[in-house]
Each structure stands twice: as C-alpha cells, then as structure tokens.
Design a protein around this motif. Structure first.
Motif, short mmCIF file in Angstrom:
data_model
loop_
_atom_site.label_atom_id
_atom_site.label_comp_id
_atom_site.label_asym_id
_atom_site.label_seq_id
_atom_site.Cartn_x
_atom_site.Cartn_y
_atom_site.Cartn_z
N ARG A 212 36.30 43.05 35.53
CA ARG A 212 35.31 42.51 36.48
C ARG A 212 35.25 40.99 36.36
N LYS A 213 35.46 40.47 35.16
CA LYS A 213 35.42 39.02 34.92
C LYS A 213 36.84 38.44 35.00
N ASP A 214 36.93 37.19 35.38
CA ASP A 214 38.24 36.53 35.45
C ASP A 214 38.78 36.28 34.05
N ILE A 215 39.96 35.70 33.96
CA ILE A 215 40.64 35.51 32.68
C ILE A 215 39.85 34.61 31.73
N ASN B 161 36.35 43.35 25.75
CA ASN B 161 35.82 42.08 25.23
C ASN B 161 35.62 41.02 26.32
N ASN B 162 35.93 41.36 27.56
CA ASN B 162 35.84 40.39 28.65
C ASN B 162 34.65 40.73 29.56
N ASP C 1 45.03 34.28 36.99
CA ASP C 1 43.60 33.98 36.87
C ASP C 1 42.77 35.24 36.63
N LEU C 2 43.46 36.38 36.55
CA LEU C 2 42.80 37.67 36.34
C LEU C 2 43.17 38.24 34.97
N LEU C 3 42.32 39.12 34.47
CA LEU C 3 42.66 39.90 33.28
C LEU C 3 42.96 41.32 33.74
N LYS D 93 24.03 46.25 31.32
CA LYS D 93 24.37 47.63 30.97
C LYS D 93 24.83 48.43 32.17
N GLU D 94 24.24 48.20 33.34
CA GLU D 94 24.57 48.96 34.54
C GLU D 94 25.59 48.27 35.43
N ASP D 95 26.13 47.14 34.97
CA ASP D 95 27.15 46.43 35.76
C ASP D 95 28.53 47.06 35.55
N SER D 96 29.34 47.06 36.60
CA SER D 96 30.73 47.49 36.47
C SER D 96 31.46 46.52 35.56
N LYS D 97 32.27 47.06 34.65
CA LYS D 97 33.01 46.22 33.71
C LYS D 97 34.48 46.07 34.11
N PHE D 98 34.99 47.00 34.89
CA PHE D 98 36.40 46.97 35.30
C PHE D 98 36.57 47.84 36.53
#
Length: 326
Positions: free
Chosen positions: A168-171, A59-60, A124-126, A66-71
């Motif tokens: 990949r996204k911050d918190i 959910n983050n 600051d990270l998930l 679609k082709e971006d890294s998510k984690f």
C-alpha cells in the motif's frame, strides 16, 4: 488478457501478508528440490525467497491503521491464445521469462496510473511477483457444480499466470497508494490530487502493452474495449459495434490493431450519428473496402435493429417490474 486487483486470495489484506505468501507457495510444496522452486521476483532480482517477501511487505506499513489495507494482489492472466502465441515464439521456458519481464512493464503502468510526480515506474513501488503454472477448479466453477470436475483438480490447457503482491505504501514507506481510490475530482488535475486510480485504464494499458511487446494481433472481440462497450455502451454504440463486428468477420483485414483502434475510438466518442455513417467512413478510408457496402448479403442496419430491439425488451421488462412493485 485478464488483469484484476483484489485485496487478497486469502481474504484479508489488513494484517500480515504471510498467509498469502504461504498460499502462493503451494506449487513449490510439490517440488522436492529447491532448485526446481519458482522463485519470487521484482525489477531487481529473480531469486527472492518467501520470507523476504513477507518481511518486506509487512515492514512497509508506516502510519497505516489497524483497519487500513496493507497490500494488494494483482492477478495477470493471459488467455490461451496469448499463451500459445508466446510459447510459439519463445518456447515454454522462454515464455515464462518473458512474462516476468512483462510484469515489470505492468507495474510501470500501475505506478503511472496514480499520476503522482514522485511515483513514475515500478522502482517507486514495493512489490514482489510470483509465476504460477497451474490453475485449479473451485466451488464456483460450473464443472464442479455439475459434478464433471472435483474442487482442487487442475484445469486443462496452458495456465501460466502471474500473481503480484504490492505494498500500500511506496518504496520510501511515505506515500499511500491505493487502487481502491476511485474518487473523481472536479477535473483531471483535481482527480490527480485526490490520488484517483482508474482501474479500467490500468487494465487496458496491460492489454496494449502485451500487444506492443509481443506483436500480438488481437481480434476485435478479444479486445477489452469491445467487451466494455457491449456491456456498458449506449444503444447507438452497441449497434455500430455489432455492425462493424459482422463486417470484420467477412473482411479480416479490418482486424489489424491500428484499424480497430481507429473505429473503436469513433464508436466510443460517438463520432458518427448512425451505423451507416460509421460504415461509410470505413469504406471511404484508405482501406479500399467500398465494395462491401454494395454487397446485398451485408445488412448495415441489422446490428442496429438487433440492439434496438433488445433495448426495447429491457425497457418493457423494467416497466412491467415497476408495475408489479406498485
């Protein structure tokens, strides 16, 4: 200390992390009682369930394509010697808890490496971590290739290690953070603006953190900068390091962390023009080892000759190969 960042052990980090979470639950599936399950953890909790990890990471992903890294997956694997040191101090169960605390420190260093004002530490990270007790032989292991072990068979010895899934996204789900971004700017400030991540510096920070927290005295050849210099250094750097390594084997008092830090810095910055200059600096320091240079059994030039001859052999091979291609 082995620290590595990959896309995913399941080979895909562009979709849901569900497959990876399920894979990292493999040890728990062999335990019938839920009380014996190794729970996921982060800086806030030691009792996180697998579905909470999947939902949190999946959910983050605001504004990711679609082709971006998510984690990303961070693997933290102490050596057998490092694990033995921990267990001797804290016992096996205590070592596990201390490794989880260490992982929080590693994620602090991960955050700092992005050099962003709003990304200061692990909070600051998930991210979610998982401690694993075993490792298994894979098809790439030489033991499997030569038939002495079967694929999937447990490896011997202490194999405690940590796997961390970080978004990949911050918190806040606003800022993109990618350890794959190694773009270098015109200078340090420009690199920071681009979000450059220095993987070597991150891995080195993990090794240094372990030594500081647990009072681990790391031998010269166990250091990451030793391996890097021997692999990627200049002929002069390799010659000096080879000579110091031979000296350190004879004089163990040279292998304390503050001394090795000092001469590794001198070698990597090429402070001294030759092996003799470096050894004279060591002998003339506060370490009282001047007599080592007077011993006929110690050849200060041996390392330089060994490395130089190896470089010459490589040069000749390259020249020969180029001739064959023509």
């Amino acid at each position: 200390m082995y620290i590595n960042i990959t896309t995913s052990e399941t080979g895909d980090n562009k979709g849901s992390c569900g497959a990876l979470v399920n894979y990292l639950e493999k040890e728990n599936r062999d335990k019938k009682s839920l009380d014996r399950h190794e729970k996921w953890f982060n800086g806030n909790s030691n009792g996180i369930r697998p579905h909470e990890v999947r939902i949190g990471i999946d959910n983050n992903i605001a504004k990711l394509g679609k082709e971006d890294s998510k984690f990303f997956l961070i693997n933290i694997s102490p050596s057998q010697k490092e694990l033995a040191h921990l267990i001797s101090q804290y016992g096996e169960e205590g070592a596990k808890e201390r490794l989880k605390e260490f992982a929080i420190g590693v994620m602090d260093e991960y955050a700092k490496n992005f050099k962003r004002d709003t990304i200061r530490d692990h909070r600051d990270l998930l991210w979610f971590g998982k401690l694993e007790n075993y490792r298994y032989y894979g098809y790439n292991d030489k033991e499997v290739k030569n038939g002495t072990k079967q694929r999937g068979e447990r490896k011997e010895g202490q194999q405690l290690h940590l796997q961390i899934i970080v978004s990949r996204k911050d918190i806040t789900n606003r800022i993109k953070l990618s350890p794959q971004n190694t773009s270098r700017g015109k200078n340090a400030s420009h690199s920071a603006k681009l979000g450059q991540f220095d993987r070597t510096a991150f891995k080195q920070s993990g090794e240094t953190l372990f030594d500081e927290i647990f009072g681990f005295e790391r031998g010269l050849k166990e250091r990451m900068d030793y391996a890097n210099t021997m692999k990627n250094g200049t002929a002069k750097q390799k010659a000096q390091l080879h000579a110091v390594s031979a000296l350190a084997e004879r004089y163990p008092q040279l292998q304390t962390s503050h001394l090795t830090d000092s001469f590794m810095k001198d070698i990597n910055t090429e402070k001294h023009s030759d092996v003799g200059g470096l050894l004279s600096s060591i002998a003339g320091g506060a370490w009282g080892l001047f007599e080592m240079l007077l011993e006929p059994a110690f050849d200060a030039s041996g390392g330089q000759q060994t490395v130089a001859s190896e470089e010459e052999r490589k040069r000749r091979r390259r020249k020969k190969n180029q001739g064959m291609k023509r």
